[in-house]
Design an enzyme around this catalytic site. Structure first.
Site, PDB file in Angstrom:
ATOM      1  N   LYS A 102      14.295 -20.686 -13.106  1.00 55.52           N
ATOM      2  CA  LYS A 102      15.289 -20.799 -14.168  1.00 55.52           C
ATOM      3  C   LYS A 102      16.455 -21.658 -13.690  1.00 55.52           C
ATOM      4  CE  LYS A 102      18.000 -17.570 -17.076  1.00 55.52           C
ATOM      5  NZ  LYS A 102      18.215 -16.115 -17.311  1.00 55.52           N
ATOM      6  N   SER A 124      17.482 -14.736 -21.687  1.00 58.36           N
ATOM      7  CA  SER A 124      17.809 -16.122 -21.479  1.00 58.36           C
ATOM      8  C   SER A 124      16.829 -16.848 -20.556  1.00 58.36           C
ATOM      9  CB  SER A 124      19.228 -16.226 -20.901  1.00 58.36           C
ATOM     10  OG  SER A 124      19.324 -15.573 -19.636  1.00 58.36           O
ATOM     11  N   SER A 157      17.377 -10.205 -19.952  1.00 55.34           N
ATOM     12  CA  SER A 157      16.892 -11.583 -19.990  1.00 55.34           C
ATOM     13  C   SER A 157      15.574 -11.851 -19.269  1.00 55.34           C
ATOM     14  CB  SER A 157      17.963 -12.530 -19.450  1.00 55.34           C
ATOM     15  OG  SER A 157      19.053 -12.592 -20.339  1.00 55.34           O
TER      16      SER A 157
END
Length: 390
Positions: free
Chosen positions: A32, A109, A133
């Site tokens: 990420k 996210s 997330s």
């Protein structure tokens, strides 16, 4: 592999080989875009963030750990803007495709990481979990995902949001890969299976009836593996009360994290991100004090429910992934409902694993298992046993 699902950040794809002969040799991973990779800007999902922050000179702990274990880094993945999102839609970089339900959001996210794993572009991927997330995209995309015990995994080189809730997490499509990666990240092999299961009846009652029905076979299988099953209320004060406490504490910390950048750089941000930060900036002291007290109550409740050898199960999300492109007023209700089944992570710091295996109208929905703090390895063992018994 080609990025057919818009999972990776725009621009040249970073690739770094892992150490030869490591326990994860032959596996690939993505990170990420909150994790530092030496020589590559950390974008954080906002095109102005990298302009005002230096390029990292060393890998973040999680990236370095996987490389040292032999896994190959194949790219950095899209995230909701500065991790302030739960659905996976990014105004700058777009929405990664959820291959399990292409007309629906992937969840955020850690949207790009989940999308890349679900599409088979990589074997595992790093995400972060503050308010859900990793757990939410794992549920929406039909993956294994973990939120470890808070503080268990080193977050050096990971862009923070709300440090008292932030954790590193990871995804996999199958339990064996999930266990191999978890052993490396946790520094501990899967542990002994628990001997008691609590079914969180308030959480199942809060979820859509179709979700509760779809998860029944998984709960029954879990009960056969564990043996001793009983029903309890997880949040006697109310799931929405726990969620309100988390939605009070998290934005306050997020504003403290990003205030210097916002005030000095005046960055471009999506409306929803600005709204979240302003909520934190304007939070009354009385609300903060109440939320801190509720956090103590939630921690005490889970300590009582989860002595050694006990786990709790609940739906990871109250519904499958929503459709892409919904309006802001509709999405606010969706986000609030999601937080009611995710707030316990940030409030209590307990480890949680989302298990795939159920669908509603063809869209995945996960079953979560929660253990006492430090029992991460036992949850990994349960994930393996559940896959073997399927």
């Amino acid at each position: 592999m080609d990025d057919v699902v818009n999972a990776f950040v725009p621009g040249p794809r970073v690739r770094i080989p892992g150490r030869a002969g490591g326990p994860l040799s032959g596996l690939s991973f993505a990170a990420k875009d909150l994790f530092d990779v030496a020589g590559v800007p950390t974008g954080g999902g906002n095109h102005d963030w990298a302009k005002f922050n230096p390029v990292p000179e060393r890998h973040g702990w999680a990236v370095q750990t996987l490389l040292d274990a032999g896994a190959e880094l194949v790219g950095k993945t899209i995230t909701d803007e500065v991790s302030l999102g739960i659905l996976g839609e990014n105004a700058f970089d777009g929405t990664p495709t959820n291959t399990a339900a292409p007309d629906r959001v992937p969840g955020g996210s850690s949207s790009g990481s989940a999308a890349a794993v679900a599409a088979g572009i990589c074997d595992t991927a790093l995400g972060t979990d503050t308010g859900g997330s990793v757990r939410v995209p794992a549920s929406f995309c039909g993956l294994y995902g973990i939120r470890p015990t808070h503080g268990r995994v080193d977050t050096t080189g990971m862009l923070p949001q709300a440090p008292s809730s932030d954790t590193t997490g990871w995804f996999a499509r199958d339990a064996q890969t999930f266990a191999k990666v978890s052993t490396v990240m946790l520094g501990e092999a899967p542990g002994a299976l628990p001997t008691r299961l609590i079914v969180a009846v308030d959480a199942f009652g809060f979820a859509d009836p179709e979700v509760a029905e779809a998860l029944k076979p998984m709960v029954e299988r879990l009960g056969r593996i564990v043996g001793d099953v009983r029903e309890e209320i997880m949040a006697p004060q109310g799931l929405s009360v726990w969620a309100r406490a988390q939605r009070t504490l998290q934005p306050v910390e997020a504003w403290a994290t990003f205030q210097p950048w916002v005030e000095s750089a005046n960055p471009r941000m999506a409306f929803s991100v600005v709204a979240a930060l302003l909520t934190g900036a304007q939070m009354p002291a009385a609300d903060r004090a109440w939320a801190a007290m509720m956090r103590l109550e939630a921690r005490g409740r889970l300590r009582h429910l989860l002595p050694p050898g006990t786990i709790l199960c609940l739906p990871t999300t109250p519904f499958p992934a929503p459709l892409r492109g919904l309006s802001s007023p509709v999405l606010q209700v969706v986000k609030d409902r999601i937080s009611c089944l995710c707030a316990q992570g940030g409030l209590t710091g307990s480890p949680q694993v989302s298990l795939p295996g159920a669908t509603v109208n063809g869209a995945p929905v996960g079953l979560s298992i929660i253990g006492g703090r430090g029992t991460d390895a036992a949850l990994i063992a349960v994930a393996q046993a559940m896959e073997a018994a399927a």
